[in-house]
Design a protein around this motif. Sequence first.
Motif, PDB file in Angstrom:
ATOM      1  N   LEU A  14     148.873  22.283  -2.821  1.00 33.97           N
ATOM      2  CA  LEU A  14     148.705  23.727  -2.931  1.00 33.97           C
ATOM      3  C   LEU A  14     147.487  24.066  -3.782  1.00 33.97           C
ATOM      4  O   LEU A  14     146.740  25.005  -3.478  1.00 33.97           O
ATOM      5  N   LEU A  15     147.286  23.284  -4.873  1.00 33.17           N
ATOM      6  CA  LEU A  15     146.103  23.489  -5.703  1.00 33.17           C
ATOM      7  C   LEU A  15     144.829  23.159  -4.923  1.00 33.17           C
ATOM      8  O   LEU A  15     143.831  23.885  -5.009  1.00 33.17           O
ATOM      9  N   ILE A  16     144.860  22.057  -4.185  1.00 29.27           N
ATOM     10  CA  ILE A  16     143.698  21.688  -3.368  1.00 29.27           C
ATOM     11  C   ILE A  16     143.412  22.784  -2.339  1.00 29.27           C
ATOM     12  O   ILE A  16     142.259  23.162  -2.106  1.00 29.27           O
ATOM     13  N   LEU A  17     144.488  23.321  -1.730  1.00 25.44           N
ATOM     14  CA  LEU A  17     144.338  24.403  -0.759  1.00 25.44           C
ATOM     15  C   LEU A  17     143.679  25.613  -1.395  1.00 25.44           C
ATOM     16  O   LEU A  17     142.748  26.199  -0.827  1.00 25.44           O
ATOM     17  N   ALA A  18     144.138  25.985  -2.595  1.00 25.52           N
ATOM     18  CA  ALA A  18     143.552  27.131  -3.295  1.00 25.52           C
ATOM     19  C   ALA A  18     142.079  26.892  -3.596  1.00 25.52           C
ATOM     20  O   ALA A  18     141.234  27.789  -3.437  1.00 25.52           O
ATOM     21  N   GLY A  19     141.761  25.664  -4.037  1.00 21.19           N
ATOM     22  CA  GLY A  19     140.369  25.321  -4.306  1.00 21.19           C
ATOM     23  C   GLY A  19     139.513  25.409  -3.058  1.00 21.19           C
ATOM     24  O   GLY A  19     138.376  25.915  -3.097  1.00 21.19           O
ATOM     25  N   CYS A  20     140.045  24.933  -1.944  1.00 21.33           N
ATOM     26  CA  CYS A  20     139.290  24.963  -0.687  1.00 21.33           C
ATOM     27  C   CYS A  20     139.047  26.389  -0.204  1.00 21.33           C
ATOM     28  O   CYS A  20     137.977  26.699   0.334  1.00 21.33           O
TER      29      CYS A  20
END
Length: 290
Positions: A14-20
Amino acid sequence: RTLGTPRRAVKRYLLILAGCVSFSVGVACFYEPSSLAPGGVSGIALIIHAVFPLLPIGFWLLVINVPLILIGAKIFGRRFFIDTLFAVGVSAIFTDIFSSRVNSLTHDAVLGATAGGVLVALGLGIVLRCGATTGGVDIAVKLLKLRLRHVNTGIAFLAFDGAVVLTSWMLLGDVDAALYSVLALAAQTVVLDKILYGADGAMLVYVISVSNGRISERARAELDVGATMLYGQGEHTGKSREILLIVVRPRRLPAVRDIIKEEDAAAFVIVTRSVAVFGNGFKDHFVEEL
């Protein structure tokens, strides 16, 4: 390394998704409308897209990234491969979605360069702190740091991205766009360094006081902050001196200074900033270097 528990894995993705998403908004809604190519694979993709506009930016992101991801996977392992493949895929999809459905969020090139740099750096920083990359230059920087561990990540990005900006100027011949790209790159470098290293730093407080013992006791009792007693000698007087060393997060510094002032207003205090602190209460010795 394993992917960890399902709950931790979901949180990471979810954090990676937000960063992307942040990364994609910066590229598609600020960089592309302003014709900026401030570095990275996104910059290379924007340059190619300007030359060959029939194919979308997301397509070029994938084409450039696939061989780099395979090289990175061979060196960094399975988890890196899965995380980076996810990040690259999500970044490419959202970049094309925002590019095709969202108009430019500003018509001011300075604002576009600054906002784009901040958003791209924010997204990139989140993804890197999660142990993944958005591909391309990120992987090149990770490979570089395997050999040159002392190199600052932000400076490494600056070198690679500067080369892309120079290329965009030479190929597209737009001096204004190149200069705005430099502005975006500056914003990107500052924010990325803050995200990657800002949380690792601390303040070192050296105290020479007749009340060192009391200051240490209050710091421990009121702030849950430990202290170390060092011993020195006055160069002029030759007398031995006790030097209290307190290591604290920046937000705790005012409280420490209040304790020192209350206990000994005549105390001699030196405050310096550290780049990183490893050990109890701070950064883990075995955490992956960024």
